[in-house]
Design a protein around this motif. Structure first.
Motif, PDB file in Angstrom:
ATOM      1  N   VAL A  64       0.837  -1.203   0.000  1.00 13.51           N
ATOM      2  CA  VAL A  64       0.000   0.000   0.000  1.00 13.51           C
ATOM      3  C   VAL A  64       0.871   1.252   0.000  1.00 13.51           C
ATOM      4  O   VAL A  64       0.613   2.199  -0.757  1.00 13.51           O
ATOM      5  N   ILE A  65       1.925   1.253   0.822  1.00 11.57           N
ATOM      6  CA  ILE A  65       2.829   2.413   0.873  1.00 11.57           C
ATOM      7  C   ILE A  65       3.429   2.684  -0.497  1.00 11.57           C
ATOM      8  O   ILE A  65       3.449   3.833  -0.971  1.00 11.57           O
ATOM      9  N   SER A  66       3.909   1.647  -1.144  1.00 13.81           N
ATOM     10  CA  SER A  66       4.536   1.795  -2.459  1.00 13.81           C
ATOM     11  C   SER A  66       3.561   2.388  -3.474  1.00 13.81           C
ATOM     12  O   SER A  66       3.907   3.312  -4.229  1.00 13.81           O
ATOM     13  N   SER A 102       2.104   8.460   2.240  1.00 11.24           N
ATOM     14  CA  SER A 102       2.037   8.827   0.815  1.00 11.24           C
ATOM     15  C   SER A 102       3.081   9.858   0.399  1.00 11.24           C
ATOM     16  O   SER A 102       3.178  10.203  -0.779  1.00 11.24           O
ATOM     17  N   GLU A 103       3.856  10.355   1.348  1.00 11.12           N
ATOM     18  CA  GLU A 103       4.863  11.391   1.088  1.00 11.12           C
ATOM     19  C   GLU A 103       4.225  12.621   0.449  1.00 11.12           C
ATOM     20  O   GLU A 103       4.650  13.122  -0.594  1.00 11.12           O
ATOM     21  N   LYS A 104       3.164  13.107   1.104  1.00 10.56           N
ATOM     22  CA  LYS A 104       2.461  14.353   0.760  1.00 10.56           C
ATOM     23  C   LYS A 104       1.647  14.277  -0.526  1.00 10.56           C
ATOM     24  O   LYS A 104       1.180  15.310  -1.024  1.00 10.56           O
ATOM     25  N   ARG A 105       1.457  13.073  -1.054  1.00  8.30           N
ATOM     26  CA  ARG A 105       0.556  12.951  -2.208  1.00  8.30           C
ATOM     27  C   ARG A 105      -0.906  13.003  -1.769  1.00  8.30           C
ATOM     28  O   ARG A 105      -1.786  13.285  -2.576  1.00  8.30           O
ATOM     29  N   GLY A 186      -7.517  -2.620  10.194  1.00  6.94           N
ATOM     30  CA  GLY A 186      -7.395  -1.540   9.218  1.00  6.94           C
ATOM     31  C   GLY A 186      -7.108  -1.992   7.799  1.00  6.94           C
ATOM     32  O   GLY A 186      -6.943  -1.155   6.896  1.00  6.94           O
ATOM     33  N   ILE A 187      -7.051  -3.288   7.574  1.00  9.23           N
ATOM     34  CA  ILE A 187      -6.677  -3.808   6.252  1.00  9.23           C
ATOM     35  C   ILE A 187      -7.738  -3.472   5.200  1.00  9.23           C
ATOM     36  O   ILE A 187      -7.413  -3.057   4.077  1.00  9.23           O
ATOM     37  N   SER A 188      -9.016  -3.623   5.553  1.00  8.71           N
ATOM     38  CA  SER A 188     -10.079  -3.363   4.578  1.00  8.71           C
ATOM     39  C   SER A 188     -10.103  -1.901   4.146  1.00  8.71           C
ATOM     40  O   SER A 188     -10.293  -1.595   2.962  1.00  8.71           O
ATOM     41  N   VAL A 189      -9.909  -0.997   5.094  1.00  8.49           N
ATOM     42  CA  VAL A 189      -9.867   0.428   4.756  1.00  8.49           C
ATOM     43  C   VAL A 189      -8.716   0.701   3.789  1.00  8.49           C
ATOM     44  O   VAL A 189      -8.883   1.400   2.780  1.00  8.49           O
ATOM     45  N   GLN A 190      -7.557   0.145   4.086  1.00  6.06           N
ATOM     46  CA  GLN A 190      -6.396   0.335   3.206  1.00  6.06           C
ATOM     47  C   GLN A 190      -6.686  -0.167   1.791  1.00  6.06           C
ATOM     48  O   GLN A 190      -6.427   0.528   0.807  1.00  6.06           O
ATOM     49  N   GLU A 191      -7.226  -1.380   1.713  1.00  2.96           N
ATOM     50  CA  GLU A 191      -7.465  -1.983   0.401  1.00  2.96           C
ATOM     51  C   GLU A 191      -8.526  -1.227  -0.389  1.00  2.96           C
ATOM     52  O   GLU A 191      -8.363  -0.983  -1.594  1.00  2.96           O
TER      53      GLU A 191
END
Length: 205
Positions: A64-66, A102-105, A186-191
């Motif tokens: 997700v981070i990538s 997200s590094e400010k994205r 928190g996995i579902s929110v991320q996905e």
């Protein structure tokens, strides 16, 4: 950007500012929102403890981070919330960690439901003011691309099935819902949010 959205954004809070607002109100024996009651203060206090825990424990997956860091545009996630909302307490810490990763994205901004009636009126769920609602705004274009909420799919199905079987939303299902969030981590929110962002990127939304 529509004037209603722009106006709400102008009066929005950062995650840190929102957390401080809720904490300060609690110290005065209050909750956010137009309605004040002992039950809402109780829920707000529970949520404060939950968010403190989640701020320390929520992990964002490397995948997700990538993908967040490879977004080709910059976005605002404007979330309609209130301090007493149990779903918001479970979801906001995840969104905050995603925005930071997200590094400010992604810029996370939070607005209060009862202070933004006109905005809330545009994002009703089955005619109701269910929160949280995440409004995804493209910074470069200044337009709303889509929205998400108030719950991940699995949590929505849990609530719908209980209401179908028992005809009510009571304390048992509220407890079951919190246990669902605890197990989900928190996995579902991320996905689901990542899927939305990738659909925007590849013009599927």
């Amino acid at each position: 950007m529509k004037s209603i959205v722009a106006k709400a954004l102008f009066h929005s809070y950062s995650y840190v500012e929102y957390r401080k607002l809720v904490t300060d109100l609690l110290s005065e024996g209050k909750s956010t929102g137009d309605e004040q009651s002992e039950s809402l203060r109780h829920y707000t206090s529970l949520n404060e403890a939950r968010m403190n825990r989640l701020d320390k424990t929520i992990k964002i997956s490397e995948d997700v981070i990538s993908k967040l860091q490879n977004l080709d545009k910059h976005y605002i996630w404007m979330v309609i919330s209130e301090g007493w909302c149990g779903d918001a307490a479970q979801i906001l810490p995840v969104l905050n960690k995603m925005a930071l990763a997200s590094e400010k994205r992604i810029d996370l901004r939070i607005v209060l439901r009862d202070q933004n009636e006109e905005l809330m009126g545009q994002y009703l769920t089955n005619g109701g003011k269910a929160i949280p609602k995440v409004i995804v705004i493209c910074k470069e274009a200044g337009i709303v691309r889509t929205h998400w909420g108030p719950r991940p799919k699995g949590a929505t199905e849990l609530m719908a099935n209980y209401k179908r079987d028992f005809g009510v939303i009571d304390e048992k299902i509220k407890t079951d819902l919190q246990l669902w969030y605890l197990a989900d981590k928190g996995i579902s929110v991320q996905e689901e949010l990542l899927n939305i962002m990738e659909n925007i990127r590849y013009n599927r939304l």
